[in-house]
Motif scaffolding. Structure first.
Motif, PDB file in Angstrom:
ATOM      1  N   SER A 147     -14.315   9.525   5.116  1.00  0.00           N
ATOM      2  CA  SER A 147     -13.306   9.993   4.167  1.00  0.00           C
ATOM      3  C   SER A 147     -11.952   9.349   4.427  1.00  0.00           C
ATOM      4  N   GLY A 148     -11.702   8.972   5.675  1.00  0.00           N
ATOM      5  CA  GLY A 148     -10.416   8.368   5.998  1.00  0.00           C
ATOM      6  C   GLY A 148     -10.302   6.898   5.673  1.00  0.00           C
ATOM      7  N   LEU A 149     -11.399   6.239   5.349  1.00  0.00           N
ATOM      8  CA  LEU A 149     -11.337   4.813   5.027  1.00  0.00           C
ATOM      9  C   LEU A 149     -10.635   4.621   3.679  1.00  0.00           C
ATOM     10  N   PRO A 150      -9.528   3.917   3.649  1.00  0.00           N
ATOM     11  CA  PRO A 150      -8.795   3.722   2.384  1.00  0.00           C
ATOM     12  C   PRO A 150      -9.397   2.592   1.559  1.00  0.00           C
ATOM     13  N   HIS A 174       4.144   6.805   2.989  1.00  0.00           N
ATOM     14  CA  HIS A 174       4.141   6.075   4.254  1.00  0.00           C
ATOM     15  C   HIS A 174       2.785   5.426   4.504  1.00  0.00           C
ATOM     16  N   ARG A 175       1.717   6.100   4.160  1.00  0.00           N
ATOM     17  CA  ARG A 175       0.388   5.507   4.341  1.00  0.00           C
ATOM     18  C   ARG A 175       0.238   4.254   3.479  1.00  0.00           C
ATOM     19  N   ALA A 183     -11.099   2.458   9.730  1.00  0.00           N
ATOM     20  CA  ALA A 183     -10.214   3.584   9.473  1.00  0.00           C
ATOM     21  C   ALA A 183      -8.815   3.367  10.012  1.00  0.00           C
ATOM     22  N   ASP A 184      -8.629   2.469  10.992  1.00  0.00           N
ATOM     23  CA  ASP A 184      -7.311   2.275  11.576  1.00  0.00           C
ATOM     24  C   ASP A 184      -6.895   0.820  11.701  1.00  0.00           C
ATOM     25  N   LEU A 201      -2.806   5.875   9.253  1.00  0.00           N
ATOM     26  CA  LEU A 201      -2.963   6.599   7.995  1.00  0.00           C
ATOM     27  C   LEU A 201      -2.580   8.066   8.132  1.00  0.00           C
ATOM     28  N   THR A 202      -1.609   8.351   8.982  1.00  0.00           N
ATOM     29  CA  THR A 202      -1.079   9.699   9.097  1.00  0.00           C
ATOM     30  C   THR A 202       0.268   9.767   8.389  1.00  0.00           C
TER      31      THR A 202
END
Length: 542
Positions: A396-399, A345-346, A314-315, A339-340
């Motif tokens: 959900s945050g995993l791109p 920007h992400r 995730a980061d 990812l904020t």
């Protein structure tokens, strides 16, 4: 192994089939911006009417209905603008259709999960592969009510799917809902209205090979001059022949600029889209064209110089280089991203992390990067994970989709192959077999680093364990005792082995003669060198 699901074979991901580059349309005057606004608003209104007609046709739409829609739009724009509008609205309807099918499958998965947990006794324990019953009678009752809600919702979605009805919001559903929550969105009504209108404008045109500079509607010359064909009701705004408008701004593509220039000079098809960024107050141009898909590199050729296993988180991206034998070399690398913030920007942070990864792979001389073929489509529902909100937020945050698309296109430009592997048990087995052995006093190996090794080894076809046990026939003499015992009738079977004369070294042959006499030990004091020690076999007594 019992209880484990079958692991799919790794494969080389095919390259991209299209290219899109974006640049700023600067140096515009107030008159230029006013013309762009009027053209975008006029064509956006036509696109809204055409989308309504396309949704009304539903599944009964055919080539004849498409031609009717195009003829209705042509008097209010032009034949080329009408073709661009009808194609864009048809693609938007098809996208909404695919999203409706994905929503139906998500509802079906949630209903199955709730029905399974309701069938179990309250408080029953679950397993790693299947959840147990609900914790209390109160939660059981609440989930029973939710099951009825999901069933009713699924019935409506299925009815819409069979009838061909879709729900589309031009401008975006999120922005439309923000109109009712302006303080939470930190927007005023005028700011929201400006964003809403800009999102509903239409200024895009598909290219056509053989026409001048590859596009007859929005034309950009090799020197950067932009020329737009105005719709018929706005012909009085033209400042160039044949009802065209040429703004004062010029366009320069920094990324893939030479490729774009060669394509434009050869009059090959290039599609353009002009859009306005309200937050920055800038106009942008996006050029896109199709490219032939490159031949997929064979797996053996891609792995000739080893592989870099990458574990997506995730980061950050955890990467480790493996040699051709599957052994980790060097130290692990971590490419972090945040990812904020806004979507732009992400996306920029993700591209920056992937750029550093590809530069490192190119410096190492590696021709392949192994990643997991992740798909969390059915893994993010609260019906499956229940109260594990942190885990659902992490998943959900995993791109995954953005990373996969970006990595495929960027790796294709650098000549590095991307190998997709099955993600089953990579984190678990990597931590079990690789995390502790690779941890030292000067290096801390994380679970993600160990997972990157497992991913790379799976791409190479090696087992994920550090050292596989030898075959059973090699552990013994073909499933028998390892040592062969001499029979009782063999003479001398209990005698010691015969001594081979000569020094016991592999560099000197056994039958070589000694060139130096044996001397007494240096630990024996007062013993002359010429003294000969003799030991009788029997004890001498008087």
């Amino acid at each position: 192994m019992g209880g484990l699901r079958e692991v799919a074979a790794p494969f080389v991901v095919p390259g991209p089939s299209g290219v899109a580059v974006r640049t700023r349309l600067g140096q515009l005057t107030g008159a230029d911006e006013e013309v762009l606004r009027r053209v975008g608003a006029h064509l956006g209104a036509l696109a809204g009417h055409d989308l309504k007609a396309r949704c009304r046709d539903g599944l009964a739409h055919d080539a004849g209905a498409w031609a009717v829609r195009k003829r209705e739009l042509t008097p209010h724009s032009s034949a080329r603008w009408a073709g661009a509008v009808t194609k864009a609205t048809h693609d938007q309807w098809a996208l909404a259709r695919r999203c409706a099918l994905a929503h139906i499958r998500s509802l079906e998965a949630g209903i199955r999960m709730i029905a399974h947990r309701l069938s179990l006794p309250v408080g029953s324990k679950g397993t790693k592969r299947a959840p147990g019953g609900y914790r209390s009678r109160r939660e059981w009752h609440a989930k029973a009510r939710r099951l009825r809600v999901l069933e009713d919702r699924l019935a409506r979605e299925r009815a819409d799917w069979e009838a061909g009805r879709v729900r589309v919001v031009r401008g975006g559903k999120r922005l439309a809902r923000a109109r009712h929550h302006l303080p939470a969105a930190q927007l005023t009504e005028s700011q929201w209205r400006e964003r809403w209108e800009a999102q509903r404008w239409f200024l895009q045109a598909d290219g056509e090979s053989g026409k001048r500079y590859g596009n007859e509607t929005i034309r950009i010359a090799p020197d950067g001059e932009v020329s737009i064909r105005l719709p018929n009701p706005l012909k009085e705004l033209a400042n160039a022949p044949h009802g065209r408008y040429v703004p004062t701004g010029r366009v320069t593509f920094a990324h893939r600029g030479q490729e774009w220039a060669d394509r434009v000079a050869a009059d090959r098809a290039v599609a353009y889209r002009i859009h306005y960024d309200v937050a920055r107050g800038r106009w942008y141009v996006t050029a896109s064209w199709q490219i032939p898909v490159a031949r997929t590199t064979p797996m053996a050729a891609a792995l000739t110089h080893g592989v870099i296993g990458v574990d997506m988180n995730a980061d950050h991206l955890a990467a480790w280089r493996l040699d051709v034998h599957g052994n980790p070399t060097g130290s692990p690398r971590r490419f972090r991203y945040d990812l904020t913030g806004t979507a732009t920007h992400r996306d920029a942070r993700v591209r920056h992390a992937l750029t550093r990864l590809l530069h490192w792979a190119k410096a190492c001389g590696v021709k392949a990067i192994a990643v997991e073929d992740l798909d969390f489509t059915g893994e993010k529902t609260r019906e499956k994970h229940g109260r594990r909100k942190r885990f659902r937020h992490l998943v959900s945050g995993l791109p995954t989709g953005r990373l996969r698309a970006r990595l495929t296109s960027m790796a294709d430009a650098t000549g590095i192959a991307v190998i997709a592997v099955d993600p089953a048990y990579t984190s678990q087995w990597g931590a079990q077999h690789w995390q502790k052995p690779l941890t030292s006093t000067t290096r801390t190996t994380t679970r993600h680093d160990a997972a990157s090794i497992a991913i790379g080894r799976r791409a190479q076809g090696h087992p994920l364990r550090r050292r596989a046990a030898p075959p059973r026939a090699h552990r013994s003499d073909v499933h028998g005792h390892r040592t062969a015992q001499a029979g009782s009738d063999v003479p001398g079977r209990e005698e010691p082995r015969p001594r081979v004369p000569g020094p016991r070294t592999r560099s000197v042959p056994p039958d070589a003669e000694r060139t130096r006499a044996t001397s007494a030990s240096t630990t024996v004091r007062d013993a002359p060198d010429a003294q000969v020690w003799v030991q009788d076999s029997l004890l001498l007594t008087d």
